[in-house]
Design a protein around this motif. Structure first.
Motif, PDB file in Angstrom:
ATOM      1  N   VAL A 311       0.887  -1.206   0.062  1.00 39.10           N
ATOM      2  CA  VAL A 311      -0.056  -0.060  -0.074  1.00 39.10           C
ATOM      3  C   VAL A 311       0.900   1.241   0.017  1.00 39.10           C
ATOM      4  N   ARG A 312       2.023   1.058  -0.456  1.00 35.58           N
ATOM      5  CA  ARG A 312       3.147   2.432   0.045  1.00 35.58           C
ATOM      6  C   ARG A 312       2.656   3.543  -1.108  1.00 35.58           C
ATOM      7  N   ASN A 313       2.355   3.029  -2.176  1.00 35.16           N
ATOM      8  CA  ASN A 313       2.109   4.140  -3.188  1.00 35.16           C
ATOM      9  C   ASN A 313       0.775   4.946  -2.794  1.00 35.16           C
ATOM     10  N   ALA A 314      -0.380   4.286  -2.343  1.00 35.63           N
ATOM     11  CA  ALA A 314      -1.452   4.760  -1.749  1.00 35.63           C
ATOM     12  C   ALA A 314      -1.450   5.826  -0.606  1.00 35.63           C
ATOM     13  N   SER A 315      -0.280   5.373   0.201  1.00 35.15           N
ATOM     14  CA  SER A 315       0.125   6.435   1.253  1.00 35.15           C
ATOM     15  C   SER A 315       0.989   7.422   0.886  1.00 35.15           C
ATOM     16  N   ARG A 316       1.591   7.396   0.106  1.00 37.07           N
ATOM     17  CA  ARG A 316       2.584   8.464  -0.695  1.00 37.07           C
ATOM     18  C   ARG A 316       1.584   9.301  -1.078  1.00 37.07           C
ATOM     19  N   PHE A 317       0.521   9.103  -1.863  1.00 38.41           N
ATOM     20  CA  PHE A 317      -0.434   9.989  -2.621  1.00 38.41           C
ATOM     21  C   PHE A 317      -1.210  10.618  -1.461  1.00 38.41           C
ATOM     22  N   MET A 318      -1.638   9.800  -0.465  1.00 37.08           N
ATOM     23  CA  MET A 318      -2.651  10.233   0.340  1.00 37.08           C
ATOM     24  C   MET A 318      -1.918  11.642   1.365  1.00 37.08           C
ATOM     25  N   LEU A 319      -0.515  11.152   1.644  1.00 41.82           N
ATOM     26  CA  LEU A 319       0.157  12.275   2.297  1.00 41.82           C
ATOM     27  C   LEU A 319       0.479  13.382   1.420  1.00 41.82           C
ATOM     28  N   GLU A 320       0.725  13.175   0.355  1.00 40.23           N
ATOM     29  CA  GLU A 320       1.135  14.439  -0.758  1.00 40.23           C
ATOM     30  C   GLU A 320      -0.368  15.380  -0.709  1.00 40.23           C
ATOM     31  N   PHE A 321      -1.190  14.350  -0.975  1.00 41.60           N
ATOM     32  CA  PHE A 321      -2.710  15.199  -1.382  1.00 41.60           C
ATOM     33  C   PHE A 321      -2.904  15.973  -0.056  1.00 41.60           C
ATOM     34  N   VAL A 322      -2.983  15.392   0.947  1.00 42.83           N
ATOM     35  CA  VAL A 322      -3.605  16.259   2.189  1.00 42.83           C
ATOM     36  C   VAL A 322      -2.335  17.380   2.468  1.00 42.83           C
ATOM     37  N   TYR A 323      -1.218  17.184   2.192  1.00 43.62           N
ATOM     38  CA  TYR A 323      -0.290  18.339   2.532  1.00 43.62           C
ATOM     39  C   TYR A 323      -0.162  19.428   1.580  1.00 43.62           C
ATOM     40  N   SER A 324      -0.863  19.146   0.503  1.00 44.41           N
ATOM     41  CA  SER A 324      -1.017  20.316  -0.576  1.00 44.41           C
ATOM     42  C   SER A 324      -2.222  21.254  -0.262  1.00 44.41           C
ATOM     43  N   LEU A 325      -3.086  20.320   0.735  1.00 49.21           N
ATOM     44  CA  LEU A 325      -4.417  20.975   1.173  1.00 49.21           C
ATOM     45  C   LEU A 325      -4.314  21.669   2.603  1.00 49.21           C
ATOM     46  N   GLN A 326      -2.939  21.860   3.208  1.00 49.98           N
ATOM     47  CA  GLN A 326      -2.783  21.892   4.701  1.00 49.98           C
ATOM     48  C   GLN A 326      -3.352  23.239   5.059  1.00 49.98           C
ATOM     49  N   ASP A 327      -3.018  24.257   4.221  1.00 47.66           N
ATOM     50  CA  ASP A 327      -3.841  25.658   4.656  1.00 47.66           C
ATOM     51  C   ASP A 327      -5.290  25.593   4.715  1.00 47.66           C
ATOM     52  N   LEU A 328      -6.097  24.485   4.359  1.00 47.58           N
ATOM     53  CA  LEU A 328      -7.467  24.334   4.664  1.00 47.58           C
ATOM     54  C   LEU A 328      -7.641  23.717   6.202  1.00 47.58           C
ATOM     55  N   TYR A 329      -6.648  23.399   6.755  1.00 51.85           N
ATOM     56  CA  TYR A 329      -6.730  22.779   8.147  1.00 51.85           C
ATOM     57  C   TYR A 329      -5.876  23.543   9.104  1.00 51.85           C
TER      58      TYR A 329
END
Length: 471
Positions: A311-329
């Motif tokens: 599941v490493r690829n899924a985790s990679r993109f999950m982290l990247e996606f959320v941190y790209s949106l971190q100013d919303l949190y």
């Protein structure tokens, strides 16, 4: 030239390349320095001012060739074809055009502007007339090859090709009355016929070129759609690099959607009671509207990502996606685990997202080559980090729940749920496989507020969208 650069910038945006107003203004200044004389210098000037990512270069190069080697080049090639058909050198052809101009002064008093531009080889004015006609018939809406004939006929009608044919025919008849040699008359007649056919060819090639521009956009979108539907597990190295760009684009799209949503909901719902009270002095007529005051609250997010091979690829993109949106949190904390668990929040705070991902996944923080043990990882999180959770925290677990028959310690998820606002589990395996073999998904799911299959980018996008408050 500035009008063409604005149009080119819009074309880039339509094909997924982000070009800001400031970058367009930079392109104006750079193009004034290089001019159009040196094509490669002009291309380099636009590339340096409009392109920010290496992945956007192929789209830029293709569209540059289509646009700046477009209609003007088509007209130029058509003129050269006429010259070659008449077997004239550049000097002879220019002399012949001077003779045509003299002839038109005598016999072409009633000719349309289009006829004069075409016969005098006025490429600039002819290009302008064709572009104006193309806008009038909405040529930019062309999408399929089958539509080429329809738009070519529409463009010919808008230009007035029927009238032009009559004008050329009348000119041929008038040539018989002029005092010129038979050879000159024959050459003039051939020139008139070839110019008329050349315009028809210009129209067809221009329509085909515009359709090809749209195809670039369609191919880019189809490629993104295919990539977004492909399982993370089966991505190649090249597709992973492309997916990084896709993550950024989808994250930006989600940011834009949320910004519009928050702006729309900013005032809150209509408050009937306050409105009536405020308007008593007007006899109850609602001159002053009142709305509920919404409490602005950004969520906190804690992410627990399984980084085992499956599941490493899924985790990679999950982290990247959320941190790209971190100013919303208001806050994002990230943990990775296989058997042991480790926090990687600080690496994302002090490094670029992709550098932080590389640090997190290369094995220095935890042993990423160990056998998966969700129960041990969850128990370690509860022992060491449970104090980080409160009623504003959304906890996201990304993993396949395959525990290698170890103790599941599902009570840990019950503790997490009691502390947090929401507990969400994203599983990159197909839902049909949950609970079979060493999968503990059935045990873990009962403690979660939301359990979703998350095997590709579209599913990931949908889930992250749910993490952001609607107002």
């Amino acid at each position: 030239m500035q009008e063409k650069l604005v149009e080119f910038a819009n074309l880039l945006r339509e094909n997924g390349v982000r070009v800001s107003l400031a970058e367009t203004l930079d392109a104006f200044g750079a193009s004034e320095i290089t001019g159009l004389g040196e094509k490669e210098a002009f291309r380099a000037a636009l590339r340096s001012t409009m392109i920010k990512r290496a992945s956007e270069l192929p789209v830029f190069e293709e569209l540059f060739e289509l646009y700046f080697s477009g209609l003007g080049e088509i007209i130029k090639q058509a003129s050269q074809a006429v010259q070659q058909a008449l077997s004239m050198s550049d000097q002879d052809f220019q002399k012949f055009l001077d003779e045509v101009e003299e002839m038109l002064k005598k016999e072409g008093g009633k000719l349309s502007e289009l006829a004069r531009q075409l016969l005098q080889n006025n490429s600039g004015q002819l290009e302008k007339a064709i572009r104006e006609a193309a806008r009038a018939v909405k040529l930019s809406n062309i999408e399929r090859t089958i539509e080429e004939n329809y738009f070519a006929r529409a463009l010919a009608r808008q230009l007035g090709l029927d009238r032009l044919e009559q004008e050329i025919k009348q000119l041929r008849d008038d040539l018989q009355k002029l005092d010129m040699s038979a050879a000159m008359r024959a050459r003039m007649e051939e020139y008139l016929d070839r110019r008329l056919k050349a315009l028809d060819d210009i129209i067809k090639r221009y329509v085909r070129m515009e359709r090809e521009k749209r195809e670039v956009q369609a191919r880019e979108q189809q490629h993104l759609n295919r990539l977004a539907e492909k399982s993370f597990y089966y991505l190649s190295e090249d597709e992973i690099r492309q997916m990084n760009e896709a993550v950024q684009k989808l994250a930006q799209r989600l940011k834009n959607v949320i910004a519009v949503r928050r702006k729309r909901d900013k005032r809150g719902r209509f408050d009937v009671k306050r409105t009536l009270r405020q308007n008593l002095e007007y006899g109850g007529v609602p001159f002053k509207l009142r709305f509920e005051q919404r409490k602005k609250e950004k969520p906190q997010v804690v992410i627990l990502c399984d980084v085992s091979d499956s599941v490493r690829n899924a985790s990679r993109f999950m982290l990247e996606f959320v941190y790209s949106l971190q100013d919303l949190y208001s806050r994002v904390r990230s943990f990775i685990f296989v058997s042991d668990i480790g926090e990687v929040t600080e690496h994302f705070r002090t490094n670029d997202v992709r550098e932080a991902l590389d640090i997190a996944l290369k094995g220095d923080i935890i042993n990423v080559y160990a056998h998966s043990n969700f129960g041990h990882a969850f128990r370690s999180f509860v022992d060491d980090y449970i104090g980080a959770l409160n009623k504003r925290t959304t906890v996201i677990v990304l993993g396949d729940a395959r525990n290698n028959y170890n103790l599941p310690h599902d009570w840990c998820l019950r503790e997490i749920k009691q502390r947090a606002k929401r507990l969400i589990w994203l599983n990159p395996e197909s839902r049909n496989t949950w609970g079979f073999g060493d999968s503990e998904m059935d045990r873990y799911a009962v403690h979660c507020d939301l359990v979703e299959e998350c095997r590709n980018l579209n599913q990931l996008y949908h889930v992250v969208d749910q993490l952001v408050p609607r107002s």
